[in-house]
Each structure stands twice: as C-alpha cells, then as structure tokens.
Enzyme design. Sequence first.
Site, PDB file in Angstrom:
ATOM      1  N   ASP A  85       0.840  -1.191   0.000  1.00 44.57           N
ATOM      2  CA  ASP A  85       0.000   0.000   0.000  1.00 44.57           C
ATOM      3  C   ASP A  85       0.877   1.244   0.000  1.00 44.57           C
ATOM      4  O   ASP A  85       2.013   1.204  -0.476  1.00 44.57           O
ATOM      5  CB  ASP A  85      -0.932  -0.033   1.215  1.00 44.57           C
ATOM      6  CG  ASP A  85      -2.301   0.549   0.916  1.00 44.57           C
ATOM      7  OD1 ASP A  85      -2.377   1.775   0.724  1.00 44.57           O
ATOM      8  OD2 ASP A  85      -3.284  -0.206   0.868  1.00 44.57           O
ATOM      9  N   HIS A 123      -3.723   6.036   3.169  1.00 45.10           N
ATOM     10  CA  HIS A 123      -4.467   4.821   2.861  1.00 45.10           C
ATOM     11  C   HIS A 123      -3.927   3.573   3.557  1.00 45.10           C
ATOM     12  O   HIS A 123      -4.674   2.763   4.102  1.00 45.10           O
ATOM     13  CB  HIS A 123      -4.469   4.610   1.345  1.00 45.10           C
ATOM     14  CG  HIS A 123      -5.386   3.533   0.875  1.00 45.10           C
ATOM     15  ND1 HIS A 123      -4.959   2.257   0.598  1.00 45.10           N
ATOM     16  CD2 HIS A 123      -6.714   3.545   0.644  1.00 45.10           C
ATOM     17  CE1 HIS A 123      -5.984   1.537   0.200  1.00 45.10           C
ATOM     18  NE2 HIS A 123      -7.061   2.289   0.222  1.00 45.10           N
ATOM     19  N   ASN A 236     -14.258   0.169  -6.917  1.00 41.41           N
ATOM     20  CA  ASN A 236     -15.467   0.917  -6.607  1.00 41.41           C
ATOM     21  C   ASN A 236     -16.037   1.575  -7.849  1.00 41.41           C
ATOM     22  O   ASN A 236     -15.295   2.203  -8.615  1.00 41.41           O
ATOM     23  CB  ASN A 236     -15.159   2.005  -5.573  1.00 41.41           C
ATOM     24  CG  ASN A 236     -14.410   1.462  -4.380  1.00 41.41           C
ATOM     25  OD1 ASN A 236     -14.706   0.379  -3.886  1.00 41.41           O
ATOM     26  ND2 ASN A 236     -13.422   2.208  -3.917  1.00 41.41           N
ATOM     27  N   SER A 301     -11.392  -1.071  -0.523  1.00 35.41           N
ATOM     28  CA  SER A 301     -10.117  -0.987   0.188  1.00 35.41           C
ATOM     29  C   SER A 301     -10.285  -1.389   1.644  1.00 35.41           C
ATOM     30  O   SER A 301      -9.372  -1.941   2.251  1.00 35.41           O
ATOM     31  CB  SER A 301      -9.567   0.440   0.137  1.00 35.41           C
ATOM     32  OG  SER A 301      -8.804   0.663  -1.011  1.00 35.41           O
TER      33      SER A 301
END
Length: 469
Positions: A85, A123, A236, A301
């Site tokens: 990430d 994130h 998404n 996520s």
Amino acid sequence: MGDPLMTLLPKASGPRRRPRTLTARLAGLLASTGLAAVLAAGGLATAQPAAADTWRDKEYWLKESGISEAWKESKGAGVKVAIIDSGVDGRHPDLKGVVVGGTDVSGAGNPDGQKSIGAKPEHGTLVATLLAGRGHQKASSASSGSEATTGGTEGIIGVAPEADILSVSTWLGSPNPAGKTDQEQIPLAVRWAVDHGAKVINISLGSTSPEWPQSWDAAFLYAEQKDVVIVAAAGNRIGGNVQVGAPATIPGVLTVGGLDRDGNASVDSSSQGISIGVAAPAEELVGGMPGGRYADWAGTSGATPIVSGVAALIRSKWPDMSAKQVVNRIVSTARDAGVKGKDPIYGYGVLDAKAALTTSVPEAKRNPLGSISEWIRVHRRGDFSTPTQEPGPTKKASAKPTLPDPTVPAAKAPADAGTALPGVVVVGFGVLFIAIVAGAGIQLRRVYRSTPAEPETGTLDAVEPGTRK
C-alpha cells in the site's frame, strides 16, 4: 494501477441519505484506461479530535460479520500479513508493536516502509488499523510498554488484533518522483512479502482494466507456489471500476466485493466481475490515519483487510492449512446472497467469520478461484515447474484479459458425400427465389409507368438520432 480503492468521508451530521440509483451513480463516474488510477471521488476527512472509544463503537462489522465470535477460536497470533500500500504509520497509537518489518519498493519512501507516500498517503494506515489494530489504553491508565502487547478498549481494534504487519510501501496514483512504475513495484512488493514470511498479502489497490502486465506473472506464481494467500479489492464504481480490475482478476487471488450498511451489494463501494470470491462491509467504515488521527471512510479498500484479517485468523488456528484450503474455507462458509450460487456481485456470498473458524469444511482439491500456474500454462504457453527467486526477462506488453473467451457455435458434421438430396434442395430453392425476384421486378415497372410522378421537393425531414416520428 493507481489510487487506493476507497473514499474518505466527512463526519455525518444529519440523517442518512437514501442512495441514488445505480444509473445515476454510473453517470458520474470518471473512468480511466489501462493501468490507470482508480480514484475514488469524495473529500478528505479532516477528522476532528474525538474520544477514541467513539470510533470503536462504530465497528459494526465485528459483530455483524461474526468476527467477535471468531475471536473465541483465534486472534491471528503468529501470522504475518503484508500490506502492499502507501506505507503504514507504525507510530499510530493503535498500531504500536504491530508493524514488525517492512520495505519500500518505490524508491521514494523510507527503507522500513512506514513513510506515508503516493496520491493517498493515509491509505495504508487506514487499511492496517482495520486489519490488525490493537486499540490503546487511555493515557491515564496505560502502563509503560503495555500498549504494544495488550492493546486497549479505545481506538480501532482490527479483525486480527494479534497478527503482525509487514509494510510494503508503493507510490501509486500520481507520478512517482523516483521514477518506478506500478508495473515494476507490484511484483517486487509481492516477492519481498513472500520472502519475508507473509502468510497473507493484502492488496487494497487496483486498476480499471482486467488485464495485468506479463511481468507480474512470475511474482504471483511465486506466491502461489510458496503457499501464500493473496486478498485484493474488487474496486469501486464511484472511482471508475464498473468491472473488477487487476490484480483482483488474477486467478487464485481472493477478490473482495463491497456491501452497504444493510448488508446488500454496495452501489458506490463495489464493482462486479466473475473473479469476486466474497463480499464484506465497505460502507460507513472507520480507521486510523497517520499522526494518530481517525477517519470515516468507504470502499473495497476497507472490505479487503476485513477478509485478510479472517484469513489470518484461520492461518493462526490451523498453521499447516494450505492457502487454497484457507480460500476455500472462507468462500464455502459465506452466506449465499443475490442469485443462488456464485455470482458476479457477491461471489460465493457474504463473509461469515464465525462459520469460517468453526464449520467443518471438506478439503478442496484446488483453489476455487483458480490457479495462476494453470493460467500461465494455457495463456502464456509457459511452464513454471519450480519457484524462482528472481524474475526473468519480462515483456512490457499487457496480457490478454482473464475474462473467458467468447463462445462460438459448435461445428456440425458435413452431410454424407454420397447423398445428393441436400444439393438438389438448395438448387431448387435458388431457382424459385430468382423467379420470385424477376416477377416482382416486372410488376413494379408496370406500376411505376402508370403512376404520375410527384413534384421534387428537394428536402428531407430531419430526424434526430435515437428519435422516431
């Protein structure tokens, strides 16, 4: 490949809005191409200081997904989970003692993988707290050093609160100042995670294309051969993912779709595709931010570390269980939803952590989500019989998509060569057709000669495309 698959949300200040229709939502998508960024629309939540236990109270999925019941069987002790990430801030109060190793594959982060980088630097920390946060004690009651091992009643508690995190930082979603592309970073990240003991790899990142670079093949094959579970986000719709994008399309990867607060497939915070394996909560999530802050957020996520956490619980309870059995246990105990059986919205169904940790599940002969080894053999004409430490020369071209090849009508056997009847029938119909056309032509000529010509107008009625008169 690009931005993390999530939306940061401002704190709710009024009644819940009814979701718009899927048609209305899709009308506002900002789609990109190839391995382009998957940017989730929405504002950055500037979370104001708040009592940490109010964030704990928002973790509805701990009960509703059976996680708190699953903790009676396992909390993930002894399992390393790699988070590929934007970097994980191990100094967050809820992550003290959780990050036990890391690296940077972007060339722009810190060697330990704990510098927050990229287009969505917060994130990785959001993902990590949701997966393995340990919470913390109030400053007044916490004894020195206790937070690292015992956690606390405040802050975010992860799905696998006794698991360890390996942070692999990548720069995605915007131009990398160090110059390394996503095509270079992802395989390096996967290999490093495998070589440093990860039993589960969480990838809450994705693209808008089902294709992936051929240079990724060997790394994902390496993980499969080394018996590592890889969990990835489906993407998404609000971020441009109408269909699942790579790496969630790679065979053998456990792809996670998103659910809304009512347990139905999310319109915004999910996607669809044949590679989805299971669905988990993706709306009204909470998580920790770098610098000790918290935020509301949404997206697959967040659904992905919930499933990765359950995989860690299973691998902790049954250390000798193979990766394919872990995946099979998760999908086979999921609660069926949508169309009966596996479908492209819910996969095999809705995550049930309690069932995954307590149900008797028959041993599977293969990973129900496929095998990258078999895919390479069929589509690349390759043969990787043993894992290799270093990737060989790779091509820059992208692979063919993993969607099934279009079907074609089955060929019928030719008629017996000794039979003359089919030929006679064809010739007879041909002669009849010619006679009909000729007769019609003669009749039309007669009508034309006997009918007065209409005046030439020189204009045509304009008809807008898509309308009828």
